[in-house]
Enzyme design. Structure first.
Site, PDB file in Angstrom:
ATOM      1  N   ILE A 108       0.831  -1.206   0.000  1.00  0.00           N
ATOM      2  CA  ILE A 108       0.000   0.000   0.000  1.00  0.00           C
ATOM      3  C   ILE A 108       0.866   1.257   0.000  1.00  0.00           C
ATOM      4  O   ILE A 108       0.609   2.213  -0.752  1.00  0.00           O
ATOM      5  CB  ILE A 108      -0.960   0.000   1.203  1.00  0.00           C
ATOM      6  CG1 ILE A 108      -1.950  -1.171   1.096  1.00  0.00           C
ATOM      7  CG2 ILE A 108      -1.719   1.329   1.280  1.00  0.00           C
ATOM      8  CD1 ILE A 108      -2.862  -1.105  -0.122  1.00  0.00           C
ATOM      9  N   LYS A 154     -15.919  -2.254   6.761  1.00  0.00           N
ATOM     10  CA  LYS A 154     -14.849  -3.063   6.185  1.00  0.00           C
ATOM     11  C   LYS A 154     -14.425  -4.152   7.156  1.00  0.00           C
ATOM     12  O   LYS A 154     -14.228  -5.312   6.766  1.00  0.00           O
ATOM     13  CB  LYS A 154     -13.649  -2.193   5.811  1.00  0.00           C
ATOM     14  CG  LYS A 154     -12.525  -2.996   5.151  1.00  0.00           C
ATOM     15  CD  LYS A 154     -11.323  -2.156   4.786  1.00  0.00           C
ATOM     16  CE  LYS A 154     -10.240  -3.035   4.165  1.00  0.00           C
ATOM     17  NZ  LYS A 154      -9.006  -2.290   3.848  1.00  0.00           N
ATOM     18  N   ASN A 176     -13.802  -8.406   7.109  1.00  0.00           N
ATOM     19  CA  ASN A 176     -12.425  -8.870   7.276  1.00  0.00           C
ATOM     20  C   ASN A 176     -12.185  -9.641   8.564  1.00  0.00           C
ATOM     21  O   ASN A 176     -11.318 -10.511   8.615  1.00  0.00           O
ATOM     22  CB  ASN A 176     -11.462  -7.683   7.214  1.00  0.00           C
ATOM     23  CG  ASN A 176     -11.278  -7.153   5.809  1.00  0.00           C
ATOM     24  OD1 ASN A 176     -11.786  -7.723   4.858  1.00  0.00           O
ATOM     25  ND2 ASN A 176     -10.561  -6.058   5.682  1.00  0.00           N
ATOM     26  N   ASN A 204     -10.313 -13.013   7.132  1.00  0.00           N
ATOM     27  CA  ASN A 204      -8.860 -13.012   7.296  1.00  0.00           C
ATOM     28  C   ASN A 204      -8.386 -14.091   8.267  1.00  0.00           C
ATOM     29  O   ASN A 204      -7.500 -14.878   7.925  1.00  0.00           O
ATOM     30  CB  ASN A 204      -8.382 -11.625   7.732  1.00  0.00           C
ATOM     31  CG  ASN A 204      -8.110 -10.701   6.561  1.00  0.00           C
ATOM     32  OD1 ASN A 204      -6.997 -10.593   6.081  1.00  0.00           O
ATOM     33  ND2 ASN A 204      -9.148 -10.033   6.084  1.00  0.00           N
TER      34      ASN A 204
END
Length: 309
Positions: free
Chosen positions: A11, A191, A195, A199
């Site tokens: 990122i 989000k 996740n 995850n």
């Protein structure tokens, strides 16, 4: 405008590369021994070489207008302290961190910032909340953008601000879709809602998202309902059904979550930001979350056993 991106991973490299290509001349701060003259940015069918000012020490550099932290959640305390001289009284701080951030509630989340180091290093009035919706990988000096939807930016306390609008304009000018949010806490929780289950399950099973959905759908939905109840208690309600959210993930196909990639590479995982923080919030509000607790316990034991905690 002086800009430093802290963190040379996927990122951080993507953000710094995009800013550089647009002529904003960012500085990229990386760990000691990782300096280079730039990187390769691959997007779609195109690959471009990006020249960057890459440093591994802040010696001789003063306060910046904008400091973007693009590091793993567990590395933020060290990164914030290392970048302390870059942050002046007017610096805008943009933490692009996965999961639930330390500032998300008052008092701050001890699961994410147990010693208060992040809070001391990054003054909350200077922080802009951020959500990154993108899938980016780094392989050597190449940054490969697999999917880039948008960046959401907003004031932690909600509402509008000139600095958020300026940041959105900066990213838009650099070819990154940016959206100003009046309720960024809700965007962060939304989000995390997806996740915090996918995850850890990927880290435990070493499976891609499509296989996890096919084999573990009931567990995923149960965990999402527990997270939905936590969201209601903290003022971040989610009206979308779990099935609808899973359908979004299914459209991405057989992808590897960021946590799975970390496990495969032998890197520490972001268990506290993704599961520890939601469970801390659940405990504060008296919300039962037995499935999330079990998922957290299994993931933590796996990480400790593999030296990834």
């Amino acid at each position: 405008m002086t800009i430093t991106v802290v963190g040379g991973g996927a990122i951080g490299g993507w953000i710094a590369g995009r800013l550089a290509l647009a002529g904003h001349e960012p500085t990229l701060l990386v760990r000691a021994g990782q300096r280079s003259s730039g990187l390769t940015l691959g997007e779609g069918d195109g690959v471009r070489q990006v020249a960057l000012n890459v440093i591994d020490s802040v010696a001789g550099i003063g306060a910046q207008d904008v400091v973007i932290f693009a590091v793993k959640a567990f590395a933020l305390a060290n990164a914030a302290e290392a970048a302390a001289r870059l942050i002046g009284p007017d610096t805008v701080i943009v933490p692009m961190i996965n999961g639930v951030p330390w500032w998300f509630t008052n008092p701050p989340l001890a699961s994410v910032d147990p010693q208060g180091r992040i809070g001391r290093s990054l003054p909350l009035p200077q922080v802009v909340g951020t959500v990154v919706h993108a899938a980016v990988r780094r392989e050597g000096q190449e940054i490969r953008v697999q999917h880039a939807d948008k960046i959401i930016l907003g004031e932690p306390e909600g509402g509008d601000s000139d600095r958020v609008r300026r940041l959105c304009a900066l990213f838009e000018d650099s070819g990154i879709r940016a959206e100003a949010s009046k309720a960024v806490r809700r965007d962060i929780w939304y989000k995390a809602w997806g996740n915090m289950t996918m995850n850890p399950l990927s880290a435990l099973t070493l499976a891609t998202a499509d296989r996890i959905i096919a084999e573990c759908r009931p567990l995923i939905l149960d965990c999402m309902e527990e997270a939905r109840a936590i969201g209601v208690a903290i003022g971040c309600p989610i009206t979308e059904s779990g099935e609808d959210r899973i359908a979004v993930t299914e459209r991405l196909g057989a992808f590897r979550t960021s946590m799975l990639q970390d496990v495969e590479a032998g890197r520490p995982i972001e268990i506290e930001a993704l599961l520890g923080a939601p469970l801390e919030l659940a405990a504060r509000h008296g919300i039962p979350a037995p499935n999330l607790h079990q998922l957290y316990a299994m993931t933590r034991l796996m990480a400790e056993g593999r030296g990834l905690a």
